[in-house]
Enzyme design. Sequence first.
Site, PDB file in Angstrom:
ATOM      1  N   CYS A 111     -16.521  36.766  29.540  1.00  0.00           N
ATOM      2  CA  CYS A 111     -17.792  36.206  29.976  1.00  0.00           C
ATOM      3  C   CYS A 111     -17.467  34.890  30.674  1.00  0.00           C
ATOM      4  CB  CYS A 111     -18.684  35.956  28.759  1.00  0.00           C
ATOM      5  SG  CYS A 111     -20.048  34.844  29.124  1.00  0.00           S
TER       6      CYS A 111
ATOM      7  N   LYS B 213      11.286  51.446  -0.513  1.00  0.00           N
ATOM      8  CA  LYS B 213      11.532  51.972   0.838  1.00  0.00           C
ATOM      9  C   LYS B 213      10.815  51.064   1.822  1.00  0.00           C
ATOM     10  CE  LYS B 213      11.563  56.241   3.497  1.00  0.00           C
ATOM     11  NZ  LYS B 213      10.958  55.769   4.734  1.00  0.00           N
TER      12      LYS B 213
ATOM     13  N   CYS C 285     -25.049  36.339  26.357  1.00  0.00           N
ATOM     14  CA  CYS C 285     -25.858  35.502  27.249  1.00  0.00           C
ATOM     15  C   CYS C 285     -26.320  36.230  28.502  1.00  0.00           C
ATOM     16  CB  CYS C 285     -25.083  34.240  27.640  1.00  0.00           C
ATOM     17  SG  CYS C 285     -23.703  34.568  28.736  1.00  0.00           S
TER      18      CYS C 285
ATOM     19  N   TYR D 172      20.573  48.142   2.716  1.00  0.00           N
ATOM     20  CA  TYR D 172      20.448  49.126   1.638  1.00  0.00           C
ATOM     21  C   TYR D 172      21.617  50.100   1.520  1.00  0.00           C
ATOM     22  CZ  TYR D 172      18.526  51.898   5.515  1.00  0.00           C
ATOM     23  OH  TYR D 172      18.348  52.523   6.714  1.00  0.00           O
TER      24      TYR D 172
ATOM     25  N   ASP E  78       9.313  49.506   5.066  1.00  0.00           N
ATOM     26  CA  ASP E  78       8.722  50.096   6.268  1.00  0.00           C
ATOM     27  C   ASP E  78       9.017  49.196   7.469  1.00  0.00           C
ATOM     28  OD1 ASP E  78       7.343  51.803   7.842  1.00  0.00           O
ATOM     29  OD2 ASP E  78       5.353  51.248   7.114  1.00  0.00           O
TER      30      ASP E  78
ATOM     31  N   GLU F 199      14.987  52.200  -5.213  1.00  0.00           N
ATOM     32  CA  GLU F 199      14.859  51.050  -4.319  1.00  0.00           C
ATOM     33  C   GLU F 199      13.546  51.130  -3.571  1.00  0.00           C
ATOM     34  OE1 GLU F 199      17.970  51.309  -1.440  1.00  0.00           O
ATOM     35  OE2 GLU F 199      19.510  51.599  -2.969  1.00  0.00           O
TER      36      GLU F 199
ATOM     37  N   LYS G 193       7.240  59.230  -1.597  1.00  0.00           N
ATOM     38  CA  LYS G 193       6.326  58.577  -0.657  1.00  0.00           C
ATOM     39  C   LYS G 193       4.998  58.201  -1.309  1.00  0.00           C
ATOM     40  CE  LYS G 193       6.925  58.242   3.588  1.00  0.00           C
ATOM     41  NZ  LYS G 193       7.486  59.028   4.635  1.00  0.00           N
TER      42      LYS G 193
ATOM     43  N   CYS H 180     -22.099  29.936  27.420  1.00  0.00           N
ATOM     44  CA  CYS H 180     -22.526  31.109  26.646  1.00  0.00           C
ATOM     45  C   CYS H 180     -22.618  30.760  25.157  1.00  0.00           C
ATOM     46  CB  CYS H 180     -21.513  32.235  26.880  1.00  0.00           C
ATOM     47  SG  CYS H 180     -21.642  33.587  25.709  1.00  0.00           S
TER      48      CYS H 180
ATOM     49  N   CYS I 296     -22.447  39.945  29.641  1.00  0.00           N
ATOM     50  CA  CYS I 296     -22.090  39.446  28.311  1.00  0.00           C
ATOM     51  C   CYS I 296     -23.179  39.810  27.298  1.00  0.00           C
ATOM     52  CB  CYS I 296     -21.915  37.935  28.385  1.00  0.00           C
ATOM     53  SG  CYS I 296     -21.765  37.169  26.773  1.00  0.00           S
TER      54      CYS I 296
HETATM   55  S1  IVH Z   1      18.747  55.081   2.435  1.00  0.00           S
HETATM   56  C1  IVH Z   1      20.570  59.097   4.556  1.00  0.00           C
HETATM   57  N1  IVH Z   1      17.315  53.148   1.488  1.00  0.00           N
HETATM   58  O1  IVH Z   1      14.028  55.119   5.512  1.00  0.00           O
HETATM   59  C2  IVH Z   1      19.513  58.081   4.767  1.00  0.00           C
HETATM   60  N2  IVH Z   1      16.640  54.105   3.546  1.00  0.00           N
HETATM   61  O2  IVH Z   1      13.240  57.889   5.973  1.00  0.00           O
HETATM   62  C3  IVH Z   1      19.738  56.962   3.812  1.00  0.00           C
HETATM   63  N3  IVH Z   1      14.676  53.056   4.536  1.00  0.00           N
HETATM   64  O3  IVH Z   1      16.149  55.708   8.221  1.00  0.00           O
HETATM   65  C4  IVH Z   1      18.683  55.970   3.921  1.00  0.00           C
HETATM   66  N4  IVH Z   1      14.351  51.566   2.959  1.00  0.00           N
HETATM   67  O4  IVH Z   1      15.397  53.337   7.838  1.00  0.00           O
HETATM   68  C5  IVH Z   1      17.468  54.026   2.485  1.00  0.00           C
HETATM   69  N5  IVH Z   1      16.170  51.401   0.508  1.00  0.00           N
HETATM   70  C6  IVH Z   1      16.322  52.271   1.507  1.00  0.00           C
HETATM   71  C7  IVH Z   1      15.437  52.301   2.609  1.00  0.00           C
HETATM   72  C8  IVH Z   1      15.631  53.231   3.608  1.00  0.00           C
HETATM   73  C9  IVH Z   1      13.915  52.031   4.116  1.00  0.00           C
HETATM   74  C10 IVH Z   1      14.453  53.817   5.781  1.00  0.00           C
HETATM   75  C11 IVH Z   1      15.678  53.987   6.614  1.00  0.00           C
HETATM   76  C12 IVH Z   1      15.821  55.448   6.894  1.00  0.00           C
HETATM   77  C13 IVH Z   1      14.463  55.945   6.578  1.00  0.00           C
HETATM   78  C14 IVH Z   1      14.519  57.376   6.136  1.00  0.00           C
END
Ligand code: IVH
Length: 688
Positions: free
Chosen positions: A427, A114, A412, A225, A116, A112, A315, A432, A409
Amino acid sequence: MTDAARRIGDLREQLRLHNYRYHVLDDPIIADGEYDALFRELQALEAARPELADPASPTQRVGAEPTPQFAEVVHPRPMLSLGNAFNEGELAAWRNRAAGLLERDDFDLVCEPKIDGLAIALTYEAGRLAQAATRGDGSRGEDVTLNVRTIKSVPLALQSPEGAPPRMEVRGEVYFPRDAFRRLNEEREANGEPPFANPRNAAAGSLRQLDPRVTAGRSLAIWVYQLGWAEGAETPPTHYETLEWLRELGFRVNLQEIERFASLEGAAAYCEKWERERDAKNYQTDGVVVKIDRLDYQRHLGFVGREPRWAVARKFPAEQAVTRLTAIGVNVGRTGALNPYAMLDPVQVSGVTVRQATLHNEDDIRRKDVRVGDYVIVERAGEVIPQVVGPVLERRTGDETPFEMPSVCPSCGSPVARDEGAAAHRCVNAACPAQRYERVRHFASRAAMDIEGLGEKLVAQLLGAAIIRDLPDLYDLTKERLAGLERMGEKSAANLAAAIAASKSRSVPAILSGLGVLHVGAETADLLARRFGNVRRLMDAGQEELEAVPGVGPIVAAAIAAHFANAGNRDIVDRLAQAGVEAIDAEPPADAGGTGDLPQSFTGKRFVVTGRMEGFTRSQAEAFIKERGGQVSGSVSKKTNFVVAGEEAGSKRDDAERLGVPIISEEQLTAFAESGEAPDVPIAGALL
Ligand code: IVH
């Protein structure tokens, strides 16, 4: 059941389905306009029948009072973090360890994106959203239910509440979509507010707002998720099937991107593909989460510390790099704000060469302790201008020099002022050259008067040669004069002259945005245009009249009033009108004033609204009053005529009693609106 009650139920069901189609399935089956019509019909019926209110109704996402602080929530099951795998070898090592512990090698992996953003736990009771909590330290988070309710992809009620477990918790990531983030920052910069550094910060800032109405304006979204736990229902045996089941219940699950693999090679290829494609998505990701699919295997593997053995985060390298900051330059914005920026030794950040990065303002530089000569971390996120995250302290030699904001400034030479309580230096010279340049550029931009062909270089050229000095001079530019300019052909001159002429018929909001009034972005310009109908009426409105516009608060009203109190600014509008910019003095449309045929029962009356109401959210109640000619203020004073108090009205009710201000109910308010007769209420304080 009455017809109205049946229709309300029916509308709620329909809207819920359309929300699901739109936000979860990404496959709407009606047009936005039709949705809006159903929504408004439901709002009207609910306002007429307050006894049928339901907090899970699609109309009830926004409107709670600001909270003084967030309550603490203890997570029934801790919210954990993930171990990292930075390359394919580490991913293989993770899987091997799991295979050893499971004593088998034939298990599926689910991959999946991840996301942010910020982890959120959503608790549903009887199929309705009961609580939303942040992760916090994993054991205790904060109750952000009122804010999370405003996120349209979070269902308030599930698709089939009967089929849902009596109690359950799902987990997901709340994030700021990139396109919405870009719009938010554009709007903030147009309003003279500092932009957010990246979508993640914007999401965090938006979720931690004490006033849910602010969050509601922020277009957050969620990807669910994981199932946290479920009580009293059978749940699927694998993670992938659980995700499918959650989506059927109404949760937004990223199934389009989530894939299941029988081999490690499949999963590794998925990670590589994601790393290549991630920039094209409308959400930020910092990796791929790889999970073992079978939940009985997950239970068997368990945890080490706070990290599950059954999942790992593969990562991606951060969208960050380290380089030397060689100098700090200062730009002057259109409102005169001095914007410092970093000049950098060129560096690659996620595939793009970066030479400059923003530093926002002096406070920001101080807070980060960034000095000229430092090695700094540069970040490119969400396709915004790169940011300087901070210095690499270990690489300091002592030869670095702290930054001082110039006292004059840079464009000017006029003195620089600092607004009280504000971060920006300004300014103060409206003439200006740098400000004039930014003003003309903004006026001509697509978001404002949309003068095609009047780009940055040409604006600089026209101002530099003193052919124009300010906005109205644009309308003196004839085809002949333009054709006489260096590097300008006959054809381009004719096109530009035509584009300038065409801009005379732009709408009121376009002109308002173009004038560059502090805090007036596209949205506010729309509200003002609807109320005043032309620019002249707005220009002559006082602070109170401006504040009476729904959606316009005291700070924005003061900024507008101050702008038009300035003779130079009024002169610009007058000259634009003389040049033929039509909407400045246009006949306002019949419905300007935004009140339609509503009786102006509340004219001259000041109200304060407090507490939880049945038929209105607070902002609806405020709009209801303003549309009928009344004024709304935030605190009770002797000048207040009525305090409208709902359930759990707190200190404002006490203030009303102390000051002898009549307290009325929401029913008395609506009766007052209809009859035009002020309710006759005993004044609590008068007895004392
Ligand atoms: S599963 C036991 N799935 O990543 C933890 N986490 O670094 C299970 N996150 O706190 C997390 N996308 O906020 C999972 N598809 C995804 C995710 C995800 C983002 C975040 C989540 C977690 C953090 C862990």
